[in-house]
Motif scaffolding. Structure first.
Motif, short mmCIF file in Angstrom:
data_model
loop_
_atom_site.label_atom_id
_atom_site.label_comp_id
_atom_site.label_asym_id
_atom_site.label_seq_id
_atom_site.Cartn_x
_atom_site.Cartn_y
_atom_site.Cartn_z
N HIS A 247 14.65 4.78 35.70
CA HIS A 247 16.10 4.83 35.90
C HIS A 247 16.74 5.83 34.94
CE1 HIS A 247 15.48 1.15 38.24
NE2 HIS A 247 16.65 1.42 38.80
N GLY A 248 15.94 6.70 34.38
CA GLY A 248 16.49 7.77 33.56
C GLY A 248 16.70 7.45 32.09
N VAL A 249 16.29 6.24 31.66
CA VAL A 249 16.53 5.85 30.26
C VAL A 249 15.69 6.72 29.31
CG1 VAL A 249 16.38 3.98 28.58
CG2 VAL A 249 17.12 3.49 30.93
N GLY A 250 14.41 6.86 29.62
CA GLY A 250 13.54 7.69 28.76
C GLY A 250 14.04 9.12 28.68
N SER A 251 14.44 9.67 29.79
CA SER A 251 14.95 11.05 29.81
C SER A 251 16.22 11.16 28.96
CB SER A 251 15.27 11.49 31.24
OG SER A 251 14.11 11.42 32.03
N ALA A 252 17.11 10.19 29.10
CA ALA A 252 18.37 10.24 28.33
C ALA A 252 18.09 10.18 26.84
CB ALA A 252 19.27 9.08 28.77
N LEU A 253 17.11 9.38 26.45
CA LEU A 253 16.76 9.28 25.02
C LEU A 253 16.23 10.61 24.50
CD1 LEU A 253 15.09 5.78 25.21
CD2 LEU A 253 16.88 6.37 23.55
N VAL A 254 15.30 11.22 25.24
CA VAL A 254 14.71 12.48 24.77
C VAL A 254 15.79 13.57 24.72
CG1 VAL A 254 13.02 14.29 25.28
CG2 VAL A 254 12.39 11.87 25.54
N ARG A 255 16.65 13.59 25.72
CA ARG A 255 17.70 14.63 25.73
C ARG A 255 18.67 14.45 24.56
NH1 ARG A 255 17.91 14.01 31.70
NH2 ARG A 255 16.64 15.70 32.54
N ARG A 256 18.96 13.21 24.21
CA ARG A 256 19.85 12.97 23.07
C ARG A 256 19.21 13.49 21.79
NH1 ARG A 256 24.13 9.51 21.67
NH2 ARG A 256 24.66 9.95 19.50
N LEU A 257 17.92 13.21 21.63
CA LEU A 257 17.23 13.72 20.44
C LEU A 257 17.20 15.25 20.46
CD1 LEU A 257 15.59 13.42 17.86
CD2 LEU A 257 13.55 13.13 19.29
N GLU A 258 16.92 15.83 21.62
CA GLU A 258 16.89 17.30 21.72
C GLU A 258 18.22 17.89 21.28
OE1 GLU A 258 15.94 18.01 25.80
OE2 GLU A 258 13.79 17.79 25.49
#
Ligand code: COA
Length: 136
Positions: free
Chosen positions: A81-92
């Motif tokens: 549901h995009g949670v992992g992607s949102a986390l990595v993008r925030r760190l990026e």
């Protein structure tokens, strides 16, 4: 669901999440120790996904040369549901703000099934052998 910086009150939930989805018996990866050490160095590169409770984490590092991604973990229920992607993008974004030019991450050989997740985020497998040494 929001991505926000780790707070001290998240400790119990993060330890439970890591024990569930990032099982590792190596003493240097003991969750409580890893959290304590991260909070002492660049604690603002430690984020959680919060959906009425912690449902994901990402921990980063920046040494002035490379950024590193660690502890990407999402609870089994909200996966895909995009949670992992949102986390990595925030760190990026946080690493980019610091002037970081390149990010590295490691995937354990037995966990290669997550490689498509990182590829979708723009990462690629590099011809590099990862080496490590414990100092104590
Ligand atoms: C890897 C992980 C963080 C992904 O979290 P997630 O919230 O499900 O990821 P997203 O929903 O943002 O996935 C985005 C895209 O990545 C890809 N993807 C995610 N998980 C995948 C999987 N298991 N296999 C193949 N592709 C995957 C898909 O293309 C997905 O898009 P889609 O759902 O529209 O097809 C999660 O599965 C997890 O916590 N796994 C256990 C811990 C772990 O191994 N962490 C990585 C350590 S290196």
């Amino acid at each position: 669901m929001q991505i926000r910086p780790y707070q001290d009150s998240d400790e119990r939930a993060v330890i439970a999440l890591w024990n569930e989805v990032l099982p590792d018996s190596a003493p240097h990866n003991d969750p409580a120790t890893a959290i304590r050490k991260k909070l002492a160095v660049e604690r603002d590169l430690f984020f959680v996904a919060d959906d009425d409770g912690v449902v994901g984490t990402v921990m980063g590092g920046y040494d002035g040369h490379r950024g590193w991604v660690y502890a990407v973990a999402v609870t089994p229920l909200p996966r895909r549901h995009g949670v992992g992607s949102a986390l990595v993008r925030r760190l990026e974004a946080a690493l980019a703000e610091r002037g970081c030019l390149k990010i590295n991450l490691q995937v354990r050989a037995w966990n290669a099934e997550v490689i498509p997740f990182y590829e979708k985020l723009g990462y690629s497998v590099e011809k590099i052998v990862s080496m490590g040494k414990r100092l104590y």
